[in-house]
Design a protein around this motif. Structure first.
Motif, short mmCIF file in Angstrom:
data_model
loop_
_atom_site.label_atom_id
_atom_site.label_comp_id
_atom_site.label_asym_id
_atom_site.label_seq_id
_atom_site.Cartn_x
_atom_site.Cartn_y
_atom_site.Cartn_z
N SER A 146 0.83 -1.21 0.00
CA SER A 146 0.00 0.00 0.00
C SER A 146 0.86 1.26 0.00
O SER A 146 0.52 2.25 -0.66
N ALA A 147 2.00 1.23 0.69
CA ALA A 147 2.91 2.38 0.66
C ALA A 147 3.46 2.59 -0.74
O ALA A 147 3.59 3.73 -1.21
N HIS A 148 3.79 1.50 -1.42
CA HIS A 148 4.34 1.59 -2.78
C HIS A 148 3.29 2.10 -3.76
O HIS A 148 3.64 2.69 -4.79
N ALA A 149 2.02 1.88 -3.43
CA ALA A 149 0.92 2.31 -4.31
C ALA A 149 0.44 3.72 -3.99
O ALA A 149 -0.60 4.13 -4.51
N GLN A 150 1.17 4.44 -3.18
CA GLN A 150 0.74 5.80 -2.81
C GLN A 150 0.45 6.63 -4.05
O GLN A 150 1.22 6.63 -5.00
N GLY A 151 -0.67 7.31 -4.04
CA GLY A 151 -1.10 8.09 -5.20
C GLY A 151 -2.09 7.36 -6.08
O GLY A 151 -2.75 7.99 -6.92
N LEU A 152 -2.19 6.05 -5.92
CA LEU A 152 -3.18 5.25 -6.64
C LEU A 152 -4.31 4.89 -5.69
O LEU A 152 -4.12 4.80 -4.47
N GLY A 153 -5.49 4.67 -6.23
CA GLY A 153 -6.57 4.14 -5.42
C GLY A 153 -6.27 2.70 -5.04
O GLY A 153 -5.55 1.99 -5.76
N THR A 154 -6.81 2.24 -3.90
CA THR A 154 -6.52 0.88 -3.45
C THR A 154 -7.78 0.16 -2.97
O THR A 154 -8.57 0.70 -2.20
#
Length: 241
Positions: A112-120
């Protein structure tokens, strides 16, 4: 006036992607190999989906099987998130479990940290964390997930209605509980009647004609392949209105 219920449609081909959009889906979950529960889509399919007029979230799952990931798996998952960001899609669908079924806090934190800026979206790895989903919901909120895709720990959302209702009660105002699995025109009415729906997930699919000949014999295609049908998407939207 009640809030609109959003329909997410899961697809794994260019044809199903087009049908979901034509039928009026509100969001796409983009996958490969839905017959195995969905895997990370190919770069080509992501590039095509990036042109869609609605948000597209890509499944991040490198292999079929369980959601217990070692270091090699995590390295691949992180690279898949990078590919989604590079393609310009709106978000990712993540999940990771410990061997006992509990959500893997460490791996999910990294993803989730790596996906920062994307919806999850937290996917159905969540369903392994029951029958008490309280801790799993709180972890999803802590990590900033927008929604949880879940069947309430059962094979279908209809069977898991009571657990889904409990999840909705606990999550109210903090995170969206999005029922999925076995959601179709025959079951959506009962699900809608029991739950305070904000979003729902379905393939809106029909069984395709089974291909004959060598491709089927050699195992290149499923015996009962499915594809999303635009007419079913429209009917599902009408049932949710």
């Amino acid at each position: 006036m009640s809030e609109k219920i959003r329909l997410e449609v899961c697809v794994d081909s260019p044809q199903s992607l087009a049908a979901a959009i034509e039928g009026g889906a509100d969001r796409i979950e983009l996958c490969a190999a839905l017959e195995t529960g969905g895997l990370t889509p190919s770069p080509g399919l992501m590039a095509l989906a990036a042109r869609a007029p609605i948000p597209v979230y890509a499944m991040i799952r490198t292999r079929p099987g369980d959601f217990v990931f070692d270091d090699a798996d995590v390295t691949t998952l992180l690279a898949d998130i990078d590919a989604v960001r590079a393609a310009g899609l709106a978000g990712v669908v993540l999940g990771a479990s410990k061997p006992d079924g509990a959500l893997d806090h460490e791996v999910l934190s990294r993803l989730s940290a790596h996906a920062q800026g994307l919806g999850t979206t937290l996917h159905r790895a969540f369903d392994l964390a029951g029958p008490d989903f309280t801790d799993a919901i709180e972890l999803a909120v802590e990590l900033g997930f927008e929604r949880i895709l879940t069947s309430g720990g059962e094979t279908t959302a209809l069977k898991g209605l009571e657990a889904l209702a409990a999840c909705c009660d606990h999550a109210r105002g903090c995170i969206v509980i999005m029922p999925g699995s076995g959601v179709n025109l025959d079951t959506v009415g009962a699900i809608k009647a029991r739950l305070p729906l904000r979003e729902i997930h379905s393939s809106c699919s029909v069984v395709s004609d089974a291909p004959a000949g060598k491709a089927l014999e050699l195992g290149f295609v499923a015996p009962r392949p499915k594809h999303t049908d635009a007419g079913i998407v429209r009917k599902m939207k009408a049932a949710l209105a």
